[in-house]
Design an enzyme around this catalytic site. Structure first.
Site, PDB file in Angstrom:
ATOM      1  N   LEU A   9      76.048  54.094   1.366  1.00 57.49           N
ATOM      2  CA  LEU A   9      76.507  54.248  -0.020  1.00 57.49           C
ATOM      3  C   LEU A   9      75.347  54.188  -1.005  1.00 57.49           C
ATOM      4  CD1 LEU A   9      79.651  51.913   0.088  1.00 57.49           C
ATOM      5  CD2 LEU A   9      79.624  54.405   0.207  1.00 57.49           C
ATOM      6  N   GLY A  12      68.990  49.447  -2.482  1.00 55.92           N
ATOM      7  CA  GLY A  12      68.301  48.777  -3.580  1.00 55.92           C
ATOM      8  C   GLY A  12      66.934  48.339  -3.109  1.00 55.92           C
ATOM      9  N   THR A  13      66.313  47.458  -3.866  1.00 55.68           N
ATOM     10  CA  THR A  13      64.953  47.045  -3.533  1.00 55.68           C
ATOM     11  C   THR A  13      64.895  46.297  -2.201  1.00 55.68           C
ATOM     12  OG1 THR A  13      65.457  45.287  -5.102  1.00 55.68           O
ATOM     13  CG2 THR A  13      63.854  46.923  -5.796  1.00 55.68           C
ATOM     14  N   LYS A  32      76.466  45.016   2.929  1.00 53.17           N
ATOM     15  CA  LYS A  32      75.144  44.974   2.304  1.00 53.17           C
ATOM     16  C   LYS A  32      74.187  44.396   3.335  1.00 53.17           C
ATOM     17  CE  LYS A  32      73.089  43.715  -2.139  1.00 53.17           C
ATOM     18  NZ  LYS A  32      73.438  43.177  -3.470  1.00 53.17           N
ATOM     19  N   ASP A 126      72.273  40.898 -15.380  1.00 49.95           N
ATOM     20  CA  ASP A 126      71.953  42.294 -15.038  1.00 49.95           C
ATOM     21  C   ASP A 126      73.190  43.181 -15.141  1.00 49.95           C
ATOM     22  OD1 ASP A 126      70.282  44.390 -14.367  1.00 49.95           O
ATOM     23  OD2 ASP A 126      70.449  44.063 -12.207  1.00 49.95           O
TER      24      ASP A 126
END
Length: 288
Positions: A9, A12-13, A32, A126
């Site tokens: 999907l 990220g970092t 994740k 964030d």
């Protein structure tokens, strides 16, 4: 491993996110997967996200159902959400802009989620459309608590490298290191405005450009309008002097109550910004 990966999907970092399925129940989930560096160990962002999300149980916050660890990977299992708010706006919006009733509905859900965080002494830090997820039932949930922090007593001195530039509060941009729940409320205001127009409210290219875009719309603050501003590290007495613009002209789809709430969230001085709880009691949410 009880879960199989179906499709990627995003990434990220420090993590890749997959659509996945529980092999036993067939339930569709989001996985994740976080790489654990042999030298550095588990990223602090992951530890923070896990510890906070285990505590924060709320209908408008993504629920973390499982944490699995192997030697070099950490897998967080979340409920599956169809789209983030940015993709939702691009897909269903009129050039990104959502109808007023939907802007109100999503703003209310966002405020419920962030107010719950604040009641539990957590700053998200964030908030942006990419970190707000929406499922097929139209439920909006806060995600990505990798930058979140618990609020200490007294107020901790936090780093000012938080929140994607476009959603960053002016006090943070000016270098203030003493901040509270008001930084999240500023971000909510920016997101509310973006849902109404389909465009980011303040799309700055760097710190100073971001500040000037804010001042162009809301007026350049002075020591009179914001006592103590001249003491902030990034304050410059040479900032151009702008007059505040009429928000009603920029946001024709908002009624007077909607504009009033937006103004309360986008107060330049953090102490004057509304709180999440007060915002939820606002008359805008009592009208159809």
């Amino acid at each position: 491993m009880n879960y199989q990966r179906l499709e990627k999907l995003g990434e990220g970092t420090y993590a890749h996110v997959y659509k996945g399925q529980n092999r036993v129940t067939g339930e569709i989930v989001a996985l994740k997967v976080i790489r654990i560096d042999a030298d550095e160990g588990t990223p602090s962002t992951a530890i923070r996200e896990i510890s906070l999300m285990k505590e924060l149980r709320h209908p408008n916050i993504m629920s973390l159902s499982d944490v699995l660890q192997t030697e070099n990977k950490l897998m967080l299992v979340f409920e599956y959400m169809e789209k983030d708010l940015k993709k939702y706006m691009d897909t269903y919006g009129n050039q990104g802009a959502l109808p007023p009733s939907q802007v109100k509905n999503f703003t209310q859900q966002l405020l419920k989620g962030i107010s719950f965080c604040h009641e539990n002494r957590v700053l998200h830090r964030d908030l942006k459309p990419q970190n707000l997820l929406i499922n097929s039932r139209g439920e909006l949930k806060l995600a990505d608590f990798g930058l979140a922090r618990s609020i200490g007593i007294p107020v901790n001195t936090f780093s000012n490298e938080v929140v994607t530039l476009w959603y960053r509060a002016p006090d943070v941009l000016l270098g203030s290191r003493v901040y509270s729940t008001s930084i999240d409320i500023w971000s909510v205001g920016c997101i509310m405005a973006e849902m109404a127009t389909g465009r980011p409210l303040f799309a700055g290219s760097n710190n100073e450009d971001q500040l000037l875009k804010i001042f162009r719309l809301l007026g350049t603050p002075t020591e009179q309008s914001w006592p103590g501003i001249s003491l902030l590290p990034e304050y410059k007495p040479t900032f151009p002097i702008y007059k505040a613009q009429d928000l009603a002209y920029l946001f024709p789809t908002f009624d007077p109550l909607g504009l009033d709430l937006l103004r309360r969230m986008l107060r330049l001085q953090p102490e004057l910004r509304t709180t999440g709880q007060d915002a939820l009691q606002h008359a805008w949410f009592l009208t159809a």
